[in-house]
Design a protein around this motif. Structure first.
Motif, PDB file in Angstrom:
ATOM      1  N   THR A 110     113.394  61.057  16.704  1.00 37.13           N
ATOM      2  CA  THR A 110     112.099  61.725  16.825  1.00 37.13           C
ATOM      3  C   THR A 110     111.019  60.727  17.254  1.00 37.13           C
ATOM      4  OG1 THR A 110     112.860  62.868  14.859  1.00 37.13           O
ATOM      5  CG2 THR A 110     110.664  63.423  15.658  1.00 37.13           C
ATOM      6  N   SER A 140     124.240  68.002  23.540  1.00 44.18           N
ATOM      7  CA  SER A 140     123.140  67.102  23.863  1.00 44.18           C
ATOM      8  C   SER A 140     122.372  67.590  25.059  1.00 44.18           C
ATOM      9  CB  SER A 140     123.685  65.706  24.143  1.00 44.18           C
ATOM     10  OG  SER A 140     124.624  65.791  25.200  1.00 44.18           O
ATOM     11  N   LYS A 141     123.100  68.165  25.982  1.00 43.68           N
ATOM     12  CA  LYS A 141     122.407  68.658  27.177  1.00 43.68           C
ATOM     13  C   LYS A 141     121.367  69.672  26.790  1.00 43.68           C
ATOM     14  CE  LYS A 141     122.608  72.302  30.279  1.00 43.68           C
ATOM     15  NZ  LYS A 141     122.955  73.678  30.128  1.00 43.68           N
ATOM     16  N   SER A 156     118.384  68.103  25.013  1.00 42.11           N
ATOM     17  CA  SER A 156     117.362  67.502  25.851  1.00 42.11           C
ATOM     18  C   SER A 156     116.595  68.577  26.595  1.00 42.11           C
ATOM     19  CB  SER A 156     117.989  66.516  26.828  1.00 42.11           C
ATOM     20  OG  SER A 156     119.240  67.010  27.236  1.00 42.11           O
ATOM     21  N   GLU A 189     121.758  64.945  33.025  1.00 44.19           N
ATOM     22  CA  GLU A 189     120.929  64.825  31.823  1.00 44.19           C
ATOM     23  C   GLU A 189     121.082  63.450  31.202  1.00 44.19           C
ATOM     24  OE1 GLU A 189     118.740  66.967  30.868  1.00 44.19           O
ATOM     25  OE2 GLU A 189     119.260  68.173  32.598  1.00 44.19           O
ATOM     26  N   LEU A 222     111.106  60.160  20.755  1.00 43.87           N
ATOM     27  CA  LEU A 222     110.572  61.332  21.453  1.00 43.87           C
ATOM     28  C   LEU A 222     109.061  61.290  21.477  1.00 43.87           C
ATOM     29  CD1 LEU A 222     112.519  64.566  20.562  1.00 43.87           C
ATOM     30  CD2 LEU A 222     111.919  63.676  22.794  1.00 43.87           C
ATOM     31  N   LEU A 223     108.532  61.090  20.256  1.00 40.78           N
ATOM     32  CA  LEU A 223     107.072  61.091  20.170  1.00 40.78           C
ATOM     33  C   LEU A 223     106.509  59.981  21.040  1.00 40.78           C
ATOM     34  CD1 LEU A 223     106.667  61.684  16.363  1.00 40.78           C
ATOM     35  CD2 LEU A 223     106.169  63.256  18.225  1.00 40.78           C
ATOM     36  N   LEU A 271     118.662  60.493  20.814  1.00 40.48           N
ATOM     37  CA  LEU A 271     117.212  60.256  20.742  1.00 40.48           C
ATOM     38  C   LEU A 271     116.762  60.487  19.313  1.00 40.48           C
ATOM     39  CD1 LEU A 271     115.813  62.065  23.871  1.00 40.48           C
ATOM     40  CD2 LEU A 271     115.825  59.646  23.423  1.00 40.48           C
ATOM     41  N   GLU A 276     121.738  59.484  25.055  1.00 39.29           N
ATOM     42  CA  GLU A 276     122.035  60.259  23.855  1.00 39.29           C
ATOM     43  C   GLU A 276     121.354  59.658  22.658  1.00 39.29           C
ATOM     44  OE1 GLU A 276     126.138  62.314  25.103  1.00 39.29           O
ATOM     45  OE2 GLU A 276     125.676  61.812  23.045  1.00 39.29           O
ATOM     46  N   PHE A 318     118.003  61.299  29.993  1.00 41.91           N
ATOM     47  CA  PHE A 318     117.819  61.091  28.560  1.00 41.91           C
ATOM     48  C   PHE A 318     119.099  60.541  27.981  1.00 41.91           C
ATOM     49  CE2 PHE A 318     113.823  63.111  28.066  1.00 41.91           C
ATOM     50  CZ  PHE A 318     113.788  64.137  28.985  1.00 41.91           C
ATOM     51  N   LYS A 354     114.104  69.856  24.360  1.00 44.47           N
ATOM     52  CA  LYS A 354     112.975  68.958  24.198  1.00 44.47           C
ATOM     53  C   LYS A 354     112.044  69.018  25.390  1.00 44.47           C
ATOM     54  CE  LYS A 354     115.507  66.311  21.053  1.00 44.47           C
ATOM     55  NZ  LYS A 354     116.910  66.059  21.050  1.00 44.47           N
ATOM     56  N   ASP A 400     125.799  67.442  32.710  1.00 47.21           N
ATOM     57  CA  ASP A 400     125.796  66.445  31.638  1.00 47.21           C
ATOM     58  C   ASP A 400     125.423  65.088  32.170  1.00 47.21           C
ATOM     59  OD1 ASP A 400     128.488  67.700  29.509  1.00 47.21           O
ATOM     60  OD2 ASP A 400     126.340  68.088  29.594  1.00 47.21           O
ATOM     61  N   GLN A 417     114.205  69.488  15.583  1.00 48.05           N
ATOM     62  CA  GLN A 417     115.124  68.367  15.517  1.00 48.05           C
ATOM     63  C   GLN A 417     115.858  68.359  14.189  1.00 48.05           C
ATOM     64  OE1 GLN A 417     116.045  66.472  17.782  1.00 48.05           O
ATOM     65  NE2 GLN A 417     117.286  65.061  16.607  1.00 48.05           N
TER      66      GLN A 417
END
Lengths: 319, 527
Positions: free
Chosen positions: A293, B206-207, B210, A283, A296-297, A291, A289, A287, B213, A280, B227
């Motif tokens: 879209t 969340s892990k 990601s 990650e 992301l894009l 996120l 928490e 990244f 993704k 965790d 999503q």
């Protein structure tokens, strides 16, 4: 001669009792506390046992129980047809070994062949299987089991739990021994028990019965216990196996196993949680928490640098 | 990695190693405990008879009750596993099993023993056994036959270890102490349960988000769909009871019976179990009957056990070969056939050497059958329906176990002839083998043209290969063999339904535990 015809006759076993001068027992030989033989002095009767049989039958063995020093006369009476050729040889065997090698000439007229064997029974070594053998065709044998009478008990194996009491009993039927000895096996050797040695054991003997009472059993009481009936001529006994089960003694290994399981389970679960946390965290660094879209894009290096620049500027401001 | 589907989250692949080996060890131990325990308890019967003043048949009931619980509570275990996940069920099962034995060590009459050592321990073992198989099926895909073979080897290993160990405990502590310590040993089932880490699905946290993704294909449309699915799901509470998910989240999925392969397999297994366990039970008495001394007669059983230990992993290896894996059901029927022939040909064994030869061959074939039985089932129904399938199968097998060995015993008593039951057992096995082989072969012939057509349609419609990769055919083979009439007609429909189900399943989250039925280890073209 081959082809000997032997007529089957009925055999009747009768006991001849003849009075003999008693053989006085020398009481100094035995360290008996109470010389019971004193009352029987003068009444030692010789034991005479006879087997009657005809040539082709196999008679049942006779058991001779001897408890006192006596003279024993074993006699075999063989009935044959008169047409049997003479001489017939005969001998006695004890436990398979020849003991009397004489040849007998037998009375052909009456058709009966006798063999007698006399001996003094003095101790245990005189006990055994005595066989009278006639050299007929086929061989005729009569067996005598001469022994000190055995003792009996209800169960050869006893199982109890710790804390219980147990009464081990030995009986000697109609023969009353001089006294009884109880002992237990400790590392291969016998240790005699008595009322005085330990509180746990209590021996009570009367007549042809003897019992050993063991109170408050513990696991260490698991051994063989011997009861011996002592006679003038020796002793006969048997051994009883006592097994004491203990639930309490099993608790310690059980607790060890439970502890081991607990340790393993906690270890496995904790390791798993730690691994999860590590992943965790890893990650989380890459990244953050929540996120969206769009992010992301948009997630190119520009975006990352953008944020980094922002945080760097914040730090600059702080400094 | 699996192919992506429009609108769906990629399922997680079976590790086929790594932590899977730990899971295998756990499964090995639990299989050992489950199958060996009824036999291991029997060393205590003599003292129990002495303590409670009862006869042998009364004490033998304990073993029968444990076996009955193992087999008969199959559906219950399926329900519980489907409701909660595997790991909690196994932990509870381990606690139940050990507490049953611990309570049994304090019992004062035989009825209490039946309830504690019989019912409670049996239930605990059953709650451990089924989930362990399920987890094994999840963790292994390509190496699954080998894993099944290795795990099944636990049974003979523990059989040969637990009985002498039980004897030692009995000699030293007595039966109460022995039961107490056996209860402690059963607590290790909890350890095995703790090892069964749930394979997380991708939409868990969340892990995983990601991670998803990172791995998702690059089209933004797909990202958006995924999503959306995730955010939509996170607002639901529980999500399990939602309408779309209901039909794919049954507590006990009876639809396995619509799978013709499963029905064939069940019938064949029923006939198999009628005769499979009879020879080992009877061989010792048979040997004593023809004059073999007691110790040598008992040695015969250890021969079977010893060979069994090696036969199981080896047959797992053979079943994993590329040549055999698509036809594992045929391999299974071949092993049953061999076992039956061994029984029949050795019925007239009159010498000790003949009996030894029988035991050797019986050990080999028995191991093959034991190792492959669950592999074939996993192949037929797939991992999603495996929990329900195995529960129902075990229940049906329970009847066969209740009928088979006792009736063989009655036959022996009636006719005083052991040859008869060897012939009977052998013929039951041969019948089962022939039935399985014939039925699968017929179904295959029936379905092949239809399947080919159906697959073509599916490919056209969806515009993507639907798990027709090299590996998937291997796994799907037996499953595809026999389709129920319902599904055959509308392959397209079922296909899209599957896709929808998969998508919906992906979205199912279990709030507290990470285990769901969502991912599919081998994608099936049709249910």
């Amino acid at each position: 001669m081959a082809g000997l015809l032997i007529k089957q006759t009925l055999s009747v076993i009768f006991l001849l009792v003849s009075f003999w001068d008693q053989v006085e027992s020398d009481s100094s030989q035995y360290a008996t506390p109470e010389p019971k033989t004193s009352t029987d002095v003068g009444n030692h009767l010789p034991v005479v046992e006879t087997i009657h049989f005809s040539g082709s039958s196999r008679p049942k063995p006779i058991t001779v129980n001897v408890t006192k020093v006596t003279k024993i006369v074993l006699s075999c009476n063989l009935t044959l047809l008169a047409t049997h050729k003479s001489p017939i040889t005969g001998m006695w065997e004890k436990d398979g070994n020849k003991i009397d090698k004489r040849e007998f000439d037998f009375d052909q007229n009456t058709g009966h062949l006798f063999q007698n064997y006399e001996f003094d029974f003095q101790n245990g070594s005189d006990a055994g299987t005595y066989t009278c053998v006639f050299d007929t065709n086929p061989k005729s044998e009569g067996r005598f089991e001469v022994q000190i009478p055995p003792v009996w008990t209800k169960n050869m194996k006893e199982i109890r739990s710790d804390g219980d009491h147990i009464n081990l009993t030995c009986k000697s039927d109609q023969y009353i021994p001089l006294y009884w000895i109880w002992s237990k096996e400790v590392k291969g050797s016998k240790v005699t028990l008595s009322n005085e040695t330990e509180d746990q054991y209590y021996i009570y003997s009367i007549g042809n019965k003897s019992s050993l009472l063991i109170k408050s059993l513990i696991m260490d009481n698991t051994t063989y216990y011997h009861c011996d009936a002592v006679y003038e001529v020796g002793f006969s006994g048997l051994r009883i196996h006592l097994k004491v089960n203990s639930l309490v003694a099993a608790v310690i290994p059980f607790v060890c196993i439970v502890a081991e399981v607990l340790v393993l389970v906690i270890f496995i679960l904790v390791c798993e949680r730690k691994m999860k946390q590590k992943e965790d965290l890893a990650e989380g660094e890459k990244f953050p928490e929540r996120l969206t879209t769009d992010e992301l894009l948009d997630s190119t290096e520009n975006g990352a640098r953008h944020r980094k620049v922002e945080s760097a500027s914040v730090q600059e401001m702080q400094n | 990695m699996g192919h992506s589907k429009p609108g769906g989250c990629p399922p997680k692949e079976a590790p086929d190693g790594g932590w899977g080996w730990m899971v295998l060890i756990g499964c090995f131990m639990i299989t050992g405990f489950s199958y060996a325990f009824p036999k291991a308890v029997s060393v205590y019967f003599k003292e129990l008879m002495h303590d409670f003043h009862i006869g042998y048949s009364d004490t033998a009931w304990i073993s029968s009750i444990i076996l009955a619980m193992l087999y008969g509570t199959g559906p219950l275990c399926s329900i519980v596993v489907n409701r909660f996940s595997c790991r909690p069920v196994m932990l509870v099962g381990g606690l139940l099993a050990s507490s049953g034995m611990i309570l049994a060590s304090f019992s004062v009459n035989i009825t209490q023993l039946y309830l504690t050592a019989g019912v409670v321990t049996g239930l605990g073992l059953a709650l451990n056994f089924q989930p362990s198989l399920i987890m094994l099926g999840r963790y292994f895909d390509k190496k699954r036959p080998l894993a099944n073979g290795l795990a099944a080897a636990g049974s003979p290993v523990f059989l040969s270890a637990l009985s002498p160990f039980g004897q030692v405990l009995l000699d030293y502590y007595g039966w109460r102490g022995g039961f107490l310590i056996m209860g402690g040993l059963l607590l290790n089932c909890c350890t095995c349960g703790a090892v069964m880490r749930p394979l997380e699905s991708l939409t868990q946290n969340s892990k995983n988000k990601s991670e998803a993704k990172e791995m998702l294909p690059t089209t933004s449309l797909e990202l958006e769909n995924c999503q959306q699915a995730v955010t939509r799901n996170s607002t639901k509470d529980g999500g399990r009871k939602s309408g779309t998910n209901k039909k794919s989240w049954k507590l006990l999925d009876f639809s396995v019976f619509q799978n013709r392969s499963f029905v064939i397999y069940t019938i064949s297994k029923f006939i198999l179990v009628l005769g499979l366990f009879v020879p080992p039970i009877m061989i010792v008495n048979y040997a004593k009957d023809i004059g073999v001394p007691d110790t040598e007669a008992a040695f015969l059983l250890s021969i079977i056990g010893f060979i069994d230990i090696f036969a199981r992993p080896l047959s797992g290896v053979v079943a994993g070969l590329d040549l055999v894996r698509p036809r594992v059901a045929y391999f299974f029927s071949f092993s049953m056939l061999c076992n039956g022939l061994t029984d029949v040909l050795s019925a007239r064994a009159a010498t000790y050497t003949g009996l030894v030869a029988f035991c050797v061959f019986f050990g080999v074939t028995y191991g093959m059958v034991g190792a492959l039985q669950f592999e074939v089932l996993m192949d037929i129904v797939g991992s999603q329906k495996f929990p329900s399938a195995i529960g129902l199968l075990l229940l049906i097998e329970a009847f066969a176990v209740l009928i088979g060995p006792p009736s063989a015993g009655h036959l022996v008593d009636a006719f005083k002839n052991y040859k008869l039951i060897f012939y009977m057992a052998g013929s039951e096995l041969i019948l089962s083998a022939v039935f399985l082989f014939g039925a699968f072969y017929l179904c295959l012939k029936q379905n092949q043209p239809k399947n080919r057509k159906g697959r073509q349609q599916a490919e056209d419609v969806e515009g993507e290969t639907v798990a027709m990769g090299e590996n998937s055919t291997v796994q799907d083979y037996t499953g595809d063999l026999c389709e129920s009439p319902l599904d055959e007609g509308s392959l397209e429909q079922s296909l899209s339904r599957v896709q929808k189900d998969q998508r919906d399943d992906c979205n199912v989250t279990d709030a507290d535990s990470g285990d769901t039925e969502c991912f599919e280890q081998h994608e099936k073209t049709s249910l």
